[in-house]
Design a protein around this motif. Structure first.
Motif, PDB file in Angstrom:
ATOM      1  N   LYS A 163       0.832  -1.192   0.000  1.00  0.00           N
ATOM      2  CA  LYS A 163       0.000   0.000   0.000  1.00  0.00           C
ATOM      3  C   LYS A 163       0.873   1.251   0.000  1.00  0.00           C
ATOM      4  N   TYR A 164       0.319   2.329  -0.554  1.00  0.00           N
ATOM      5  CA  TYR A 164       1.093   3.552  -0.745  1.00  0.00           C
ATOM      6  C   TYR A 164       0.181   4.757  -0.520  1.00  0.00           C
ATOM      7  N   THR A 165       0.819   5.924  -0.333  1.00  0.00           N
ATOM      8  CA  THR A 165       0.056   7.166  -0.215  1.00  0.00           C
ATOM      9  C   THR A 165       0.243   7.980  -1.482  1.00  0.00           C
ATOM     10  N   TYR A 166      -0.736   8.868  -1.725  1.00  0.00           N
ATOM     11  CA  TYR A 166      -0.653   9.688  -2.922  1.00  0.00           C
ATOM     12  C   TYR A 166       0.439  10.750  -2.811  1.00  0.00           C
ATOM     13  N   THR A 167       0.610  11.281  -1.587  1.00  0.00           N
ATOM     14  CA  THR A 167       1.519  12.421  -1.418  1.00  0.00           C
ATOM     15  C   THR A 167       2.040  12.426   0.015  1.00  0.00           C
ATOM     16  N   THR A 168       2.703  13.508   0.411  1.00  0.00           N
ATOM     17  CA  THR A 168       3.222  13.640   1.761  1.00  0.00           C
ATOM     18  C   THR A 168       2.124  14.130   2.703  1.00  0.00           C
ATOM     19  N   GLY A 169       2.385  14.024   4.026  1.00  0.00           N
ATOM     20  CA  GLY A 169       1.469  14.585   5.015  1.00  0.00           C
ATOM     21  C   GLY A 169       0.250  13.747   5.305  1.00  0.00           C
ATOM     22  N   SER A 170       0.288  12.442   5.072  1.00  0.00           N
ATOM     23  CA  SER A 170      -0.866  11.589   5.343  1.00  0.00           C
ATOM     24  C   SER A 170      -1.064  11.463   6.856  1.00  0.00           C
ATOM     25  N   CYS A 176      -3.265   5.001   3.193  1.00  0.00           N
ATOM     26  CA  CYS A 176      -2.428   4.006   2.524  1.00  0.00           C
ATOM     27  C   CYS A 176      -3.332   3.094   1.710  1.00  0.00           C
ATOM     28  N   VAL A 177      -3.197   3.130   0.418  1.00  0.00           N
ATOM     29  CA  VAL A 177      -4.089   2.371  -0.461  1.00  0.00           C
ATOM     30  C   VAL A 177      -3.274   1.662  -1.532  1.00  0.00           C
ATOM     31  N   VAL A 185      -5.796   4.952 -23.852  1.00  0.00           N
ATOM     32  CA  VAL A 185      -6.881   4.403 -24.651  1.00  0.00           C
ATOM     33  C   VAL A 185      -6.788   4.984 -26.055  1.00  0.00           C
ATOM     34  N   GLU A 186      -6.889   4.127 -27.070  1.00  0.00           N
ATOM     35  CA  GLU A 186      -6.887   4.593 -28.455  1.00  0.00           C
ATOM     36  C   GLU A 186      -8.274   5.109 -28.823  1.00  0.00           C
ATOM     37  N   ASN A 187      -8.283   6.177 -29.608  1.00  0.00           N
ATOM     38  CA  ASN A 187      -9.527   6.770 -30.106  1.00  0.00           C
ATOM     39  C   ASN A 187     -10.407   7.291 -28.974  1.00  0.00           C
ATOM     40  N   GLY A 188      -9.764   7.792 -27.895  1.00  0.00           N
ATOM     41  CA  GLY A 188     -10.525   8.344 -26.791  1.00  0.00           C
ATOM     42  C   GLY A 188      -9.631   8.930 -25.719  1.00  0.00           C
ATOM     43  N   VAL A 189     -10.240   9.422 -24.645  1.00  0.00           N
ATOM     44  CA  VAL A 189      -9.516   9.988 -23.509  1.00  0.00           C
ATOM     45  C   VAL A 189     -10.152   9.447 -22.232  1.00  0.00           C
ATOM     46  N   ARG A 190      -9.467   9.647 -21.108  1.00  0.00           N
ATOM     47  CA  ARG A 190      -9.984   9.196 -19.821  1.00  0.00           C
ATOM     48  C   ARG A 190      -9.971  10.354 -18.814  1.00  0.00           C
ATOM     49  N   SER A 191     -10.778  10.201 -17.794  1.00  0.00           N
ATOM     50  CA  SER A 191     -10.800  11.135 -16.668  1.00  0.00           C
ATOM     51  C   SER A 191     -10.895  10.328 -15.383  1.00  0.00           C
ATOM     52  N   PRO A 192      -9.894  10.481 -14.468  1.00  0.00           N
ATOM     53  CA  PRO A 192      -8.666  11.278 -14.517  1.00  0.00           C
ATOM     54  C   PRO A 192      -7.808  10.931 -15.738  1.00  0.00           C
ATOM     55  N   SER A 193      -6.906  11.853 -16.049  1.00  0.00           N
ATOM     56  CA  SER A 193      -6.128  11.736 -17.272  1.00  0.00           C
ATOM     57  C   SER A 193      -5.214  10.527 -17.249  1.00  0.00           C
ATOM     58  N   VAL A 194      -4.862  10.096 -18.449  1.00  0.00           N
ATOM     59  CA  VAL A 194      -3.964   8.950 -18.619  1.00  0.00           C
ATOM     60  C   VAL A 194      -2.643   9.224 -17.910  1.00  0.00           C
ATOM     61  N   GLY A 195      -2.157   8.244 -17.168  1.00  0.00           N
ATOM     62  CA  GLY A 195      -0.889   8.369 -16.470  1.00  0.00           C
ATOM     63  C   GLY A 195      -1.032   8.786 -15.014  1.00  0.00           C
ATOM     64  N   PHE A 196      -2.223   9.277 -14.613  1.00  0.00           N
ATOM     65  CA  PHE A 196      -2.426   9.669 -13.223  1.00  0.00           C
ATOM     66  C   PHE A 196      -2.428   8.432 -12.330  1.00  0.00           C
ATOM     67  N   THR A 197      -1.883   8.603 -11.128  1.00  0.00           N
ATOM     68  CA  THR A 197      -1.893   7.529 -10.142  1.00  0.00           C
ATOM     69  C   THR A 197      -3.014   7.792  -9.152  1.00  0.00           C
ATOM     70  N   VAL A 198      -3.934   6.858  -9.076  1.00  0.00           N
ATOM     71  CA  VAL A 198      -5.078   6.991  -8.185  1.00  0.00           C
ATOM     72  C   VAL A 198      -5.220   5.690  -7.397  1.00  0.00           C
ATOM     73  N   CYS A 224     -10.802   1.937 -11.380  1.00  0.00           N
ATOM     74  CA  CYS A 224      -9.461   1.856 -11.948  1.00  0.00           C
ATOM     75  C   CYS A 224      -8.874   0.475 -11.669  1.00  0.00           C
ATOM     76  N   SER A 225      -8.389  -0.153 -12.715  1.00  0.00           N
ATOM     77  CA  SER A 225      -7.762  -1.462 -12.611  1.00  0.00           C
ATOM     78  C   SER A 225      -6.813  -1.607 -13.788  1.00  0.00           C
ATOM     79  N   ALA A 226      -6.170  -2.769 -13.873  1.00  0.00           N
ATOM     80  CA  ALA A 226      -5.233  -2.999 -14.967  1.00  0.00           C
ATOM     81  C   ALA A 226      -5.945  -3.018 -16.312  1.00  0.00           C
ATOM     82  N   SER A 227      -7.238  -3.361 -16.327  1.00  0.00           N
ATOM     83  CA  SER A 227      -8.007  -3.438 -17.568  1.00  0.00           C
ATOM     84  C   SER A 227      -9.075  -2.355 -17.560  1.00  0.00           C
ATOM     85  N   GLN A 228      -9.002  -1.451 -18.525  1.00  0.00           N
ATOM     86  CA  GLN A 228      -9.961  -0.369 -18.654  1.00  0.00           C
ATOM     87  C   GLN A 228     -10.734  -0.537 -19.969  1.00  0.00           C
ATOM     88  N   PRO A 229     -11.956   0.033 -20.083  1.00  0.00           N
ATOM     89  CA  PRO A 229     -12.742  -0.096 -21.313  1.00  0.00           C
ATOM     90  C   PRO A 229     -11.990   0.467 -22.523  1.00  0.00           C
TER      91      PRO A 229
END
Length: 382
Positions: A163-170, A176-177, A185-198, A224-229
């Motif tokens: 498990k990890y934290t997103y940032t400092t000051g937890s 810890c998650v 994703v091809e031919n589209g976008v995601r929200s939160p943006s691609v590459g974000f760690t959540v 959010c998982s390893a497999s997205q639509p």
């Protein structure tokens, strides 16, 4: 004890002075001990640029006939003025080493240092809040993948394995998650943006570009998982039979449907159900009704005629008249002719064979018309 610009004494100054005198082993300060007859009051501070003037009053309240008590106290205080050091500890955990100097002045000889678990904020020492820890009198936020859920912590705790934290000051173990990175994703976008760690389980929404969509019956929002639509090219309707009928939505040429979507419609007077599925992304669909081939129609007609003939023959066989039964046929009368007359034997004269004929092996003669064969006489059977 105090800093430049201070107009009032720091909380606890009176107590610090009293404790200093009471804890001293000098007999001159004995009257400040419990039951000694002296009291401390009227402590005042006057801030200067480099020092603070400290004013206080010592009052002898018992054994007033003995003036040496207060006199000895003052003399000892004057002799200790350049060497007497005491420490003030207050609620904010601020500490300062201070020296009494001549004429009652108080000179600070060290910068204030905050106690363990506290840190300096401007000129005050405060207890470190949740999500922080103290080190060398300073409160610092907990580092990534650590947390502090207690006030005045001197260290932060590590997240459990995996498990990890997103940032400092937890400030909680719940910070810890299990983390998840938003995939591309091809031919589209995601929200939160691609590459974000959540955090794993965070809702991620997929938006496909024009003429693309997620698989039919699949939500565009998912945890959010390893497999997205994914985004698939939609199927376009190329043709629609004029006999096709729709119960809900009427589809027309040029309409688009999602990948894996199935269209249901009916055809003909019997409303036979037909289905068409967008099984390949981007393919063209034809909503057609089945037509009966001419050969099949002719075959059906012939089959009907054969069945009709068979039925007619069956009816005829059942309905035709049955023959009359007259009983057994009587035998024909017979004629008694008696035994057949003897057959005369005709002599055959042997003649020389004709040169044109080699042999006559057998000779048949005309028999009498008596209905039975005559005897045959030949050269070999006289």
């Amino acid at each position: 004890m105090g800093f430049s610009g201070t107009t009032d004494c720091i909380d606890g100054t009176t107590t610090a002075l009293r404790t200093t005198f009471q804890s001293s082993s000098d007999v001159e300060y004995a009257c400040m001990k419990s039951g000694g007859g002296c009291t401390l009051s009227g402590v005042k501070c006057d801030s200067k640029t480099t020092h603070i003037t400290l004013t206080f009053t010592i009052t002898q309240s018992s054994d007033l006939t003995n003036s040496s008590i207060i006199n000895n106290f003052m003399k000892k205080l004057e002799s200790d003025a350049t060497a007497k050091t005491f420490t003030i500890s207050v609620a904010e955990q601020k500490r300062s080493s201070t020296t009494l100097v001549a004429n009652g002045d108080v000179q600070t000889d060290a910068e204030a240092v905050c106690a363990s678990g506290s840190g300096k904020v401007d000129t005050d020492c405060v207890q470190c809040p949740l999500g922080q820890y103290s080190t060398n009198g300073v409160c610092l936020p907990c580092k990534v993948n650590t947390y502090s859920d207690t006030l005045g912590a001197t260290e932060c705790q590590n997240c459990s394995s995996g498990k990890y934290t997103y940032t400092t000051g937890s400030d909680s173990a719940s910070d810890c998650v299990v983390l998840c990175t938003v995939t591309s994703v091809e031919n589209g976008v995601r929200s939160p943006s691609v590459g974000f760690t959540v955090g794993a389980g965070t809702t991620v929404t997929t938006f496909c570009q024009s003429n693309y969509s997620v698989e039919y019956s699949t939500s565009k929002t998912a945890a959010c998982s390893a497999s997205q639509p994914s985004c698939y090219a939609q199927c376009m309707i190329k043709s629609v039979d004029t006999e096709a009928k729709f119960s809900t939505h009427t589809y027309r040429v040029g309409d688009r449907v999602s990948y894996k979507q199935t269209l249901n419609y009916t055809c003909g007077t019997n409303n036979d159900t037909e289905t068409v599925t967008c099984s390949t992304a981007g393919e063209e669909l034809s909503l057609s009704c089945p037509k009966v081939p001419v050969g099949m129609i002719v075959g059906v007609i012939v089959a009907v005629l054969i069945v009709a003939v068979v039925i007619a023959l069956a009816v005829y066989y059942v309905m035709k008249p049955k023959p009359v039964d007259y009983g057994p046929t009587p035998p024909l009368p017979t004629r008694n002719r008696g035994p057949p007359p003897p057959i005369p034997v005709q002599e055959v004269v042997e003649e020389k064979p004709d040169l044109m004929s080699n042999v006559k092996d057998k000779l048949f003669v005309k028999l009498p018309d008596v209905g039975v064969p005559s005897l045959i006489k030949s050269k070999d059977n006289p």
